[in-house]
Design an enzyme around this catalytic site. Structure first.
Site, short mmCIF file in Angstrom:
data_model
loop_
_atom_site.label_atom_id
_atom_site.label_comp_id
_atom_site.label_asym_id
_atom_site.label_seq_id
_atom_site.Cartn_x
_atom_site.Cartn_y
_atom_site.Cartn_z
N ASP A 86 0.87 -1.17 0.00
CA ASP A 86 0.00 0.00 0.00
C ASP A 86 0.90 1.22 0.00
O ASP A 86 2.12 1.13 0.19
CB ASP A 86 -0.90 -0.02 1.24
CG ASP A 86 -2.01 1.04 1.22
OD1 ASP A 86 -2.31 1.57 0.13
OD2 ASP A 86 -2.57 1.34 2.28
N HIS A 87 0.31 2.38 -0.22
CA HIS A 87 0.98 3.65 0.00
C HIS A 87 0.46 4.26 1.30
O HIS A 87 -0.75 4.36 1.49
CB HIS A 87 0.72 4.62 -1.16
CG HIS A 87 1.38 4.22 -2.43
ND1 HIS A 87 0.75 4.34 -3.66
CD2 HIS A 87 2.60 3.70 -2.70
CE1 HIS A 87 1.56 3.92 -4.61
NE2 HIS A 87 2.69 3.52 -4.05
N PHE A 91 -5.12 4.49 0.37
CA PHE A 91 -6.15 3.64 -0.25
C PHE A 91 -5.65 3.00 -1.55
O PHE A 91 -6.36 2.96 -2.54
CB PHE A 91 -7.44 4.43 -0.51
CG PHE A 91 -8.05 5.02 0.74
CD1 PHE A 91 -8.81 4.24 1.59
CD2 PHE A 91 -7.84 6.35 1.06
CE1 PHE A 91 -9.37 4.78 2.75
CE2 PHE A 91 -8.38 6.91 2.21
CZ PHE A 91 -9.15 6.12 3.06
N HIS A 92 -4.43 2.44 -1.49
CA HIS A 92 -3.84 1.80 -2.66
C HIS A 92 -3.39 0.37 -2.37
O HIS A 92 -2.26 -0.01 -2.70
CB HIS A 92 -2.63 2.62 -3.16
CG HIS A 92 -2.96 4.00 -3.59
ND1 HIS A 92 -2.00 5.00 -3.69
CD2 HIS A 92 -4.13 4.58 -3.95
CE1 HIS A 92 -2.59 6.13 -4.08
NE2 HIS A 92 -3.87 5.89 -4.25
N PRO A 93 -4.24 -0.49 -1.80
CA PRO A 93 -3.82 -1.87 -1.57
C PRO A 93 -3.58 -2.59 -2.89
O PRO A 93 -4.30 -2.37 -3.87
CB PRO A 93 -4.99 -2.48 -0.79
CG PRO A 93 -6.17 -1.66 -1.18
CD PRO A 93 -5.64 -0.27 -1.39
#
Length: 566
Positions: free
Chosen positions: A299-300, A473-475
């Site tokens: 993620d980020h 919100f970058h899984p």
């Protein structure tokens, strides 16, 4: 129990699933069932259609799965938010609408992995272009006739955007006129998935609007995939739930899992595909012991560096309820005004060390001081930089908790587990402060609100990150492509060791890309759609792109204000 048969069954109508549904049904003799656990894309719901309302879908469960992590051991044991989209459009229905493709070297790096040689940037670029219609017209890097509307920021929207870009340049970093073009590195305008009429350009709008009228596509909403069915080692169908009713659909050709980096490994594990020991804990019959399913989760992580604004030019008044009806009415009638923008109209990518081969830090600039999900708004005029590292070496996992499809899985990103994470976040805070103190922001910059000017030492900065950093919100990457022992799918998304089953979404990325993930996910689906259809891949686009090759990350000699000495 009802039973139907189709050529393809797609589990998940998100950024990838809608692409596949649209492209596969271009062949009139192919039948497709598209299953979506959420509801329709309600076009009159301002919460999902108005770009400026992007925080609203995250505040409830109608459009958001609202996952939560396990206590994160390096983040003060916080249970952290993990929002994912629910409904036609998936996360493209609730995301921040930033259209960022990633760096060219992300894909060139993928292509160095065994079996992924055809995932270079020049192989991927034609599919980025195929998906896109850019409002300022096509060029060597951008498309002009694709399903996704992309709007480029124009001068004069808010003086803070131009001031923040100018400040980045004054600090010695490059200026770029296109973060998705020749050079990602630097500061410049942000592209956004917004239509010319000021509406969110989700994949439901862009792709499904053209496909849903086709007789060979059936879309079923409120349909929660329970298990993939197998005939030996071949996927043969899907059982799904609509309320209390259970249904079964059979696939003549393939089952395509497009449920995202959390739900795709969850569905595979529930179906008997995953780490054998995990499955046996829940008495799930093992179809295939595939150890990488749910592993390699990435993620980020980002933080908000916030400042008081000395001039009344921020979006602070727009947060007041008495100003919102006018904003909403202008947007609804004309598709213009503050409601028609996500207000992430400027940003950038930098390297914090000269030996970083491509940018390791991303910026989103926002002319208001508030959390991404709409919480913790600062009660004054303010602005902020969302800043975070791009390729954390930390790895997490998604693990099934139960056989019940309604139960959320156990999610652990394992944020900030490595020393490099801490170095990059300290570097990011200090670099941001250097940018913010440049002359371009003198007339606007007031006091630093978060983390606060007194937060200076490594120990103090680390405490701020542990307490305040949040997901971007970058899984991704939990069913990665490749051929090593932890790979789940091959270069075409086919699950190793099984027939008739693919995973196509952000979970198959081997390594997370530099930037937001919606555009890369759409590209991945476009590229694999051609493979599924047996079509010749689009020809590589031979265009130049920037490579630092060891050049200084920052031209300190040209910085208007030199770094502070601590």
């Amino acid at each position: 129990m009802t039973t139907r048969e189709y050529d393809y069954i797609i589990c998940g109508a998100g950024s990838a699933g809608n692409v596949l549904a649209t492209r596969l049904t271009e062949d009139p003799d192919v039948t497709v069932l598209l299953l979506e656990a959420g509801g329709p894309d309600y076009r009159f719901d301002f919460r999902t259609q108005m770009p400026a309302a992007l925080a609203y879908p995250l505040q409830g469960r109608r459009y958001n799965w609202a996952y939560e992590t396990d206590p994160e051991p390096h983040m003060d044991n916080r249970r952290m938010e993990c929002g994912r989209g629910k409904g036609l459009g998936g996360s493209s229905l609730i995301n921040g609408m930033c259209y960022i493709r990633g760096n060219a070297l992300d894909y060139d790096n993928w292509s160095t992995h065994k079996g992924l040689e055809n995932w270079t940037y020049l192989d991927c670029l034609p599919y980025f272009k195929k998906a896109e219609t850019r409002d300022v017209g096509p060029n060597d890097y951008h498309g002009g006739s694709g399903p996704v509307s992309v709007t480029t920021s124009k001068p004069g929207v808010n003086p803070l955007f131009e001031a923040m870009v100018d400040a980045g340049v004054q600090a010695g970093y490059p200026r770029t006129d296109d973060l998705n073009g020749y050079q990602q590195e630097g500061f410049g305008p942000m592209d956004r998935t917004v239509t010319p009429k000021g509406r969110r350009a989700s994949t439901a709008r862009g792709y499904l609007d053209q496909a849903k009228v086709r007789p060979n596509l059936e879309i079923v909403t409120h349909a929660l995939a329970d298990r993939i069915l197998f005939d030996g080692k071949r996927a043969s169908g899907v059982t799904y739930l609509r309320g209390s009713e259970r249904a079964t659909a059979h696939a003549r050709r393939e089952v395509l899992v497009c449920s995202g980096a959390i739900a795709s490994p969850q569905l595979l594990q529930r179906s008997g595909v995953g780490p054998g020991a995990w499955l046996k804990e829940l008495d799930i019959p093992v179809v295939l012991d595939l150890p990488g399913v749910g592993q390699n989760l990435q993620d980020h992580l980002e933080m908000y560096i916030q400042y008081e604004c000395k001039e009344p030019v921020s979006l602070y008044p727009a947060l007041k309820w008495w100003n919102q009806p006018k904003i909403g009415l202008e947007w609804m009638l004309n598709g213009t005004g503050l409601g028609a923008s996500n207000h992430f109209e400027a940003g950038g990518f930098i390297r914090t060390r000269d030996d970083d081969p491509w940018p390791n830090i991303q910026y989103h600039f926002l002319p208001v001081a508030i959390n991404y999900n709409g919480s913790n708004a600062i009660e004054m005029h303010g602005f902020q930089a969302h800043v975070g590292s791009m390729r954390s070496p930390s790895r997490g996992r998604v693990k099934l908790r139960s056989r019940d499809p309604n139960d959320h899985p156990s999610i652990l990103f394992n944020y900030m587990a490595e020393a490099l994470d801490w170095r990059e976040f300290r570097d990011a805070i200090r670099a941001t402060r250097e940018i913010m103190r440049q002359p371009a922001l003198d007339r606007y910059r007031g006091r630093e609100l978060n983390p606060g000017a007194d937060c200076k030492s490594d120990k103090e900065l680390d405490a701020f990150v542990r307490a305040r950093a949040e997901t971007a919100f970058h899984p991704s990457c939990s069913c990665k492509m490749g051929y090593d022992d932890m790979a789940v799918v091959d270069e075409e998304g086919r699950v190793h060791g099984l027939d008739g089953l693919r995973v196509v979404d952000a979970s198959i990325m081997p390594i997370i890309t530099t930037g937001n993930l919606n555009a890369p996910t759409i590209m991945i689906a476009e590229k694999i759609a051609d493979k599924i259809r047996g079509r010749t891949p689009l020809a590589r686009v031979d265009v130049p792109y920037f490579v630092a090759n060891g050049a200084p990350a920052r031209n300190v000699a040209k910085a208007v204000r030199q770094p502070e000495t601590v």
